[in-house]
Design a protein around this motif. Sequence first.
Motif, PDB file in Angstrom:
ATOM      1  N   SER A   1       0.987  -1.410  -0.062  1.00 53.43           N
ATOM      2  CA  SER A   1       0.044   0.083   0.150  1.00 53.43           C
ATOM      3  C   SER A   1       0.966   1.322   0.011  1.00 53.43           C
ATOM      4  O   SER A   1       0.438   2.568  -0.231  1.00 53.43           O
ATOM      5  CB  SER A   1      -0.862   0.030   1.343  1.00 53.43           C
ATOM      6  OG  SER A   1      -0.433   0.210   2.191  1.00 53.43           O
ATOM      7  N   MET A   2       2.037   1.217   0.149  1.00 54.25           N
ATOM      8  CA  MET A   2       2.950   2.313   0.599  1.00 54.25           C
ATOM      9  C   MET A   2       3.644   2.687  -0.903  1.00 54.25           C
ATOM     10  O   MET A   2       4.556   3.621  -1.204  1.00 54.25           O
ATOM     11  CB  MET A   2       3.806   2.136   1.234  1.00 54.25           C
ATOM     12  CG  MET A   2       3.199   2.460   2.897  1.00 54.25           C
ATOM     13  SD  MET A   2       4.609   2.184   4.191  1.00 54.25           S
ATOM     14  CE  MET A   2       3.521   2.311   5.616  1.00 54.25           C
ATOM     15  N   GLN A   3       3.551   1.616  -1.760  1.00 55.52           N
ATOM     16  CA  GLN A   3       4.357   1.866  -3.025  1.00 55.52           C
ATOM     17  C   GLN A   3       3.652   3.193  -3.688  1.00 55.52           C
ATOM     18  O   GLN A   3       4.535   3.772  -4.477  1.00 55.52           O
ATOM     19  CB  GLN A   3       4.227   0.666  -4.053  1.00 55.52           C
ATOM     20  CG  GLN A   3       4.833   0.687  -5.412  1.00 55.52           C
ATOM     21  CD  GLN A   3       6.270   1.096  -5.139  1.00 55.52           C
ATOM     22  OE1 GLN A   3       6.947  -0.022  -4.677  1.00 55.52           O
ATOM     23  NE2 GLN A   3       6.941   1.998  -5.586  1.00 55.52           N
ATOM     24  N   HIS A   4       2.686   3.655  -3.392  1.00 55.41           N
ATOM     25  CA  HIS A   4       2.031   4.880  -4.093  1.00 55.41           C
ATOM     26  C   HIS A   4       2.953   6.263  -3.600  1.00 55.41           C
ATOM     27  O   HIS A   4       2.714   7.258  -4.180  1.00 55.41           O
ATOM     28  CB  HIS A   4       0.433   5.143  -3.826  1.00 55.41           C
ATOM     29  CG  HIS A   4       0.160   5.567  -2.223  1.00 55.41           C
ATOM     30  ND1 HIS A   4       0.267   4.731  -1.010  1.00 55.41           N
ATOM     31  CD2 HIS A   4       0.512   6.920  -2.060  1.00 55.41           C
ATOM     32  CE1 HIS A   4      -0.007   5.386  -0.136  1.00 55.41           C
ATOM     33  NE2 HIS A   4       0.178   6.833  -0.567  1.00 55.41           N
ATOM     34  N   ILE A   5       3.681   6.010  -2.546  1.00 53.46           N
ATOM     35  CA  ILE A   5       4.477   7.162  -1.947  1.00 53.46           C
ATOM     36  C   ILE A   5       5.440   7.729  -2.955  1.00 53.46           C
ATOM     37  O   ILE A   5       5.493   8.771  -2.996  1.00 53.46           O
ATOM     38  CB  ILE A   5       5.272   6.708  -0.617  1.00 53.46           C
ATOM     39  CG1 ILE A   5       4.256   6.544   0.406  1.00 53.46           C
ATOM     40  CG2 ILE A   5       6.107   7.871  -0.258  1.00 53.46           C
ATOM     41  CD1 ILE A   5       4.725   6.010   1.759  1.00 53.46           C
ATOM     42  N   THR A   6       6.008   6.538  -3.751  1.00 54.35           N
ATOM     43  CA  THR A   6       7.030   7.137  -4.827  1.00 54.35           C
ATOM     44  C   THR A   6       6.730   6.367  -5.885  1.00 54.35           C
ATOM     45  O   THR A   6       6.495   5.211  -6.074  1.00 54.35           O
ATOM     46  CB  THR A   6       8.392   6.703  -4.264  1.00 54.35           C
ATOM     47  OG1 THR A   6       9.180   6.786  -5.280  1.00 54.35           O
ATOM     48  CG2 THR A   6       8.464   5.258  -3.508  1.00 54.35           C
TER      49      THR A   6
ATOM     50  N   ILE B   1       9.615   6.515   7.292  1.00 55.20           N
ATOM     51  CA  ILE B   1      10.792   5.793   6.845  1.00 55.20           C
ATOM     52  C   ILE B   1      10.930   5.507   5.350  1.00 55.20           C
ATOM     53  O   ILE B   1      11.875   6.221   4.672  1.00 55.20           O
ATOM     54  CB  ILE B   1      11.304   4.504   7.528  1.00 55.20           C
ATOM     55  CG1 ILE B   1      11.347   4.783   9.063  1.00 55.20           C
ATOM     56  CG2 ILE B   1      12.769   4.111   7.150  1.00 55.20           C
ATOM     57  CD1 ILE B   1      11.499   3.657  10.119  1.00 55.20           C
ATOM     58  N   ILE B   2      10.091   5.111   4.913  1.00 60.90           N
ATOM     59  CA  ILE B   2       9.780   4.842   3.459  1.00 60.90           C
ATOM     60  C   ILE B   2       9.734   6.297   2.721  1.00 60.90           C
ATOM     61  O   ILE B   2      10.428   6.199   1.842  1.00 60.90           O
ATOM     62  CB  ILE B   2       8.572   4.028   3.029  1.00 60.90           C
ATOM     63  CG1 ILE B   2       8.641   2.662   3.604  1.00 60.90           C
ATOM     64  CG2 ILE B   2       8.268   4.051   1.399  1.00 60.90           C
ATOM     65  CD1 ILE B   2       9.256   1.586   2.599  1.00 60.90           C
ATOM     66  N   SER B   3       8.957   7.133   3.275  1.00 56.70           N
ATOM     67  CA  SER B   3       8.946   8.681   2.597  1.00 56.70           C
ATOM     68  C   SER B   3      10.423   9.223   2.424  1.00 56.70           C
ATOM     69  O   SER B   3      10.690   9.832   1.622  1.00 56.70           O
ATOM     70  CB  SER B   3       8.054   9.521   3.277  1.00 56.70           C
ATOM     71  OG  SER B   3       6.651   9.012   3.433  1.00 56.70           O
ATOM     72  N   ASN B   4      11.101   9.073   3.652  1.00 58.03           N
ATOM     73  CA  ASN B   4      12.313   9.678   3.769  1.00 58.03           C
ATOM     74  C   ASN B   4      13.372   8.960   2.763  1.00 58.03           C
ATOM     75  O   ASN B   4      14.229   9.678   2.296  1.00 58.03           O
ATOM     76  CB  ASN B   4      12.966   9.621   5.264  1.00 58.03           C
ATOM     77  CG  ASN B   4      12.562  10.667   6.193  1.00 58.03           C
ATOM     78  OD1 ASN B   4      11.823  11.664   5.522  1.00 58.03           O
ATOM     79  ND2 ASN B   4      12.711  10.269   7.343  1.00 58.03           N
ATOM     80  N   ALA B   5      13.242   7.650   2.777  1.00 53.53           N
ATOM     81  CA  ALA B   5      14.007   6.872   1.791  1.00 53.53           C
ATOM     82  C   ALA B   5      13.934   7.381   0.476  1.00 53.53           C
ATOM     83  O   ALA B   5      14.897   7.577  -0.361  1.00 53.53           O
ATOM     84  CB  ALA B   5      13.918   5.271   2.080  1.00 53.53           C
ATOM     85  N   ALA B   6      12.485   7.655   0.160  1.00 51.47           N
ATOM     86  CA  ALA B   6      12.392   8.076  -1.395  1.00 51.47           C
ATOM     87  C   ALA B   6      12.768   9.579  -1.385  1.00 51.47           C
ATOM     88  O   ALA B   6      13.482   9.990  -2.338  1.00 51.47           O
ATOM     89  CB  ALA B   6      10.930   8.013  -1.657  1.00 51.47           C
ATOM     90  N   LYS B   7      12.449  10.417  -0.481  1.00 51.98           N
ATOM     91  CA  LYS B   7      12.915  11.800  -0.742  1.00 51.98           C
ATOM     92  C   LYS B   7      14.292  12.157  -0.638  1.00 51.98           C
ATOM     93  O   LYS B   7      15.048  12.937  -1.470  1.00 51.98           O
ATOM     94  CB  LYS B   7      12.183  12.556   0.683  1.00 51.98           C
ATOM     95  CG  LYS B   7      12.481  13.827   0.662  1.00 51.98           C
ATOM     96  CD  LYS B   7      11.660  14.835   1.697  1.00 51.98           C
ATOM     97  CE  LYS B   7      11.751  14.660   3.072  1.00 51.98           C
ATOM     98  NZ  LYS B   7      11.110  15.430   3.993  1.00 51.98           N
ATOM     99  N   TYR B   8      15.033  11.273   0.198  1.00 53.20           N
ATOM    100  CA  TYR B   8      16.417  11.491   0.180  1.00 53.20           C
ATOM    101  C   TYR B   8      17.486  10.632  -0.831  1.00 53.20           C
ATOM    102  O   TYR B   8      18.601  10.725  -0.486  1.00 53.20           O
ATOM    103  CB  TYR B   8      16.929  11.444   1.709  1.00 53.20           C
ATOM    104  CG  TYR B   8      16.354  12.468   2.579  1.00 53.20           C
ATOM    105  CD1 TYR B   8      16.592  13.922   2.502  1.00 53.20           C
ATOM    106  CD2 TYR B   8      15.236  12.272   3.528  1.00 53.20           C
ATOM    107  CE1 TYR B   8      15.887  14.944   3.210  1.00 53.20           C
ATOM    108  CE2 TYR B   8      14.508  13.062   4.390  1.00 53.20           C
ATOM    109  CZ  TYR B   8      15.018  14.430   4.333  1.00 53.20           C
ATOM    110  OH  TYR B   8      14.472  15.431   4.871  1.00 53.20           O
ATOM    111  N   SER B   9      16.680  10.060  -1.608  1.00 53.68           N
ATOM    112  CA  SER B   9      17.490   9.644  -2.589  1.00 53.68           C
ATOM    113  C   SER B   9      16.847   9.640  -4.099  1.00 53.68           C
ATOM    114  O   SER B   9      16.485   8.741  -4.951  1.00 53.68           O
ATOM    115  CB  SER B   9      17.602   7.825  -2.489  1.00 53.68           C
ATOM    116  OG  SER B   9      16.147   7.274  -2.601  1.00 53.68           O
ATOM    117  N   PRO B  10      16.913  11.052  -4.412  1.00 53.89           N
ATOM    118  CA  PRO B  10      16.335  11.282  -5.908  1.00 53.89           C
ATOM    119  C   PRO B  10      17.282  10.634  -6.905  1.00 53.89           C
ATOM    120  O   PRO B  10      18.566  10.794  -6.816  1.00 53.89           O
ATOM    121  CB  PRO B  10      16.536  12.891  -5.795  1.00 53.89           C
ATOM    122  CG  PRO B  10      17.534  13.109  -4.760  1.00 53.89           C
ATOM    123  CD  PRO B  10      17.473  12.043  -3.802  1.00 53.89           C
ATOM    124  N   GLY B  11      16.512  10.318  -7.999  1.00 57.94           N
ATOM    125  CA  GLY B  11      17.311   9.743  -9.108  1.00 57.94           C
ATOM    126  C   GLY B  11      17.662   8.130  -8.914  1.00 57.94           C
ATOM    127  O   GLY B  11      18.192   7.506  -9.683  1.00 57.94           O
TER     128      GLY B  11
END
Length: 402
Positions: free
Chosen positions: A269-274, A303-313
């Motif tokens: 369900s969290m895949q939509h975050i990124t 944690i997942i939002s941060n992982a996505a936010k702080y790993s652009p590209g």
Amino acid sequence: MVEGQIGYSDNHDQRIYTRGVFKNITARKLAERKIEESEKRLKTFFQSGPDAIIVIDEHQQILEWNPKAEIIFGYTPGEVVGKPLSETIIPHQYREAHKKGMSHFLKTGEGPVLNKTIEITALHKKGHEFYINLSVSNVKVEGVWIFIAFLSDITERKKTEEALIHKEAELLQAKLLEEKKDEFISIASHELKTPLTTIKAYAQLALSLSKDKEQEPIQKYLAKIDQYTGKLNILLDELLDVSRIHAGKLSLSQTEIEMNSFLPEVLNSMQHITQDHTITLENNETAKVKVDTLRLEQVLTNIISNAAKYSPGKEKIIVKSFKEDNSIVVSFTDFGIGIPKEKISKIFDRFYRVDEVSKDFSGLGIGLFISSEIIKQHGGKIWAESIEGDGSTFYFSLPIMN
Ligand code: ADP
């Protein structure tokens, strides 16, 4: 007996040994010598003792002024001996009181500052006031009172004390400010939530009423309003959580779950975050845990939002779960910007954000703080490992139920 001869003393004479020769001297001489020695000791103490020593008579005239007094107050004995004390080291504002105190003592024998140690300010020759420790003793010599004052400079100690008091006051002020800030955050979040909920409700209503083809652009805008009010809502909820944590009111409603079914479901369900990253669960261990599922989802979302936010590209976020002692550990690895080593310990603090990233990534610095409080309340631990520039792995552990 003659001096220099060897012999025995009678009642008045004694036999002593000096520089290899026995000498007989009279008791008087011995007494004189004792007095001399005692005087010498007193003189040494007066000359080089640790304190300033000032002796005054009952007219306040300075009789003695030792070298330490010269060092502390700047006056040589020649400058002050014979002068009234009140014209030298007593600050102007205390001079009158000092004179009154002295005449009161001479009339009544009462002296509140006598025979105790007090802290007081004194005046230096150069005109500045400074703190001293003062002890005054009084003795009567041939019917006249004399006063012996021992004084030491406590400027440094006072400075340290004042610095400490200052620091404590600053801390108290910071604490009060923090409390005010918390109160403000709590009130502001509550106040903002009400109109926001109304905006969201109207956006959803308008969305449901605008089904025509021609109204497609309007629908798009309404959907955006709905989406962004949703985001704002989450932010306000987080701010309210911070207030709840501060007030000790973050309560959990725990149920027993199986971790290996909870994790894939929630991550899915969290895949939509990124849209840019794929979240993969590489290892999924079985373990029964007692958790507040909504709160645990909140931790994972953060944690997942941060992982996505702080790993652009980057494309991958890897999740694993494994057992360690009596706990289940879940790890989240990203391949992003990482965290400087010296800052890792601070990222779970309230409102903390790594300076270097603040300008490029938005955020309030509260997500990890809330996550860590939630995990702690579950009896678990949360931590991170990171290599700057290579990525980070966040971990939390939860106790496994028997
Ligand atoms: P926010 O992300 O809103 O600033 P958080 O409390 O979630 O607040 O995180 C605190 C800080 O920790 C972030 O500002 C960031 O500097 C750092 N951080 C968190 N997660 C990561 C990550 N996966 N990679 C790099 N830095 C991170």
